[in-house]
Design an enzyme around this catalytic site. Structure first.
Site, short mmCIF file in Angstrom:
data_model
loop_
_atom_site.label_atom_id
_atom_site.label_comp_id
_atom_site.label_asym_id
_atom_site.label_seq_id
_atom_site.Cartn_x
_atom_site.Cartn_y
_atom_site.Cartn_z
N CYS A 1 0.84 -1.20 0.00
CA CYS A 1 0.00 0.00 0.00
C CYS A 1 0.88 1.26 0.00
O CYS A 1 1.45 1.60 -1.02
CB CYS A 1 -0.98 -0.03 1.18
SG CYS A 1 -2.34 1.15 1.00
N HIS B 1 -3.21 -5.26 1.46
CA HIS B 1 -2.62 -5.54 2.77
C HIS B 1 -2.71 -7.03 3.10
O HIS B 1 -3.65 -7.48 3.75
CB HIS B 1 -3.37 -4.76 3.86
CG HIS B 1 -3.19 -3.28 3.81
ND1 HIS B 1 -2.32 -2.61 4.64
CD2 HIS B 1 -3.78 -2.33 3.04
CE1 HIS B 1 -2.37 -1.32 4.39
NE2 HIS B 1 -3.25 -1.12 3.42
N GLU C 1 -1.15 -8.64 5.28
CA GLU C 1 -0.91 -8.90 6.71
C GLU C 1 -2.20 -8.94 7.53
O GLU C 1 -2.19 -9.42 8.67
CB GLU C 1 0.04 -7.85 7.29
CG GLU C 1 -0.56 -6.48 7.57
CD GLU C 1 -0.71 -5.59 6.34
OE1 GLU C 1 -1.13 -4.44 6.50
OE2 GLU C 1 -0.40 -6.06 5.22
#
Length: 213
Positions: free
Chosen positions: A81, A180, A182
C-alpha cells in the site's frame, strides 16, 4: 541464507502485523527506525500507512538517503500500500514536495481507489505464487498506472469498476502490492518475499512494451 534478517520500517503503519507474518514465514524480523538498524538487515518491508507521513519521517530520521542507497545496491524490499508508493520511481496525485525512495520503474497513483470510506475487498490471483486467489484488502489503496519493460506485473483487479488495474508488481528483488496481506492471515505474499530474500534471485520477467492499466 536459511534465516534472513528482514526489517520492517517502523515509523508508521502496520508494523506489528508484518513482524509476526515474517517470523511465521521463517525470517528473523526486526523493527527499523534508524540508519544503524537498516545497515544490519538483509531486506526491508515497507508497510501500509500514510505515504506522505512516512516520507517526512524517513527524512526526519535520516533514513531516506541510506535506504535509497541500499535499494540501489540491490537490497530486496517489499512495499504494501503506502510502501508501494514509496518504492515507485514516479507518483501521480502526490502532495506538494512528496518524495519516494524509488527502485521500481513504475508510475503509481496515490489513493487511486478513493478515501478510507472507499476501502474494499476483492479477489486477486497471483500466478507467480499460485494456489487459490487472494482475498485482498484495499485501504485507501494506490494502483499502478504504468510499468516499464523491466517490471513484471504480478496481479490485476479481476472485476468491478477497477477491473484490469495493476495491484502487484515485481522488479528484481523489489516487490509491491496495493493490498494488505498482513490483515487476512494469508501469508503467501510474505512467504514469496522471504524466498526472494533467501535466493537473491533476479526477475525473470520477459522484456515487453510498456504495460499500462
Amino acid at each position: 541464507m536459511s534465516t534472513p534478517t528482514i526489517g520492517v520500517l517502523a515509523l508508521q503503519g502496520d508494523v506489528a502485523e508484518h513482524l509476526r507474518a515474517l517470523e511465521v514465514c521463517g525470517a528473523r524480523a526486526v523493527p527499523v527506525r534508524r540508519p544503524s538498524e537498516l545497515a544490519d538487515v538483509d531486506a526491508l518491508l515497507l508497510p501500509g500507512g500514510e505515504s506522505t507521513t512516512i516520507d517526512k519521517l524517513l527524512r526526519a530520521f535520516g533514513l531516506m538517503q541510506p535506504l535509497r542507497e541500499r535499494i540501489a545496491a540491490g537490497m530486496p524490499a517489499y512495499g504494501s500500500c503506502a510502501g508501494m508508493i514509496l518504492l515507485a520511481d514516479r507518483i501521480e496525485d502526490g502532495m506538494a514536495g512528496q518524495q519516494t525512495v524509488g527502485g521500481i520503474d513504475m508510475v503509481v497513483r496515490r489513493n487511486a481507489f478513493g478515501r478510507q470510506v472507499d476501502s474494499f475487498e476483492a479477489t486477486v490471483a497471483i500466478a507467480t505464487i499460485g494456489g487459490a486467489p487472494f482475498h485482498a484488502v484495499f485501504i485507501r489503496a494506490p494502483w499502478v498506472e504504468s510499468v516499464s519493460a523491466d517490471v513484471e506485473v504480478l496481479a490485476r483487479v479481476e472485476s468491478g469498476p477497477a477491473a484490469g488495474r495493476i495491484v502487484a508488481v515485481r522488479q528484481g528483488t523489489l516487490v509491491a502490492t496495493s493490498f494488505h496481506p498482513e490483515v487476512t492471515g494469508d501469508l503467501r505474499v510474505h512467504e514469496y518475499f522471504v524466498s526472494l530474500v533467501r535466493e537473491g534471485a533476479p526477475s525473470t520477467a520477459p522484456a515487453s512494451p510498456i504495460d499500462t492499466a
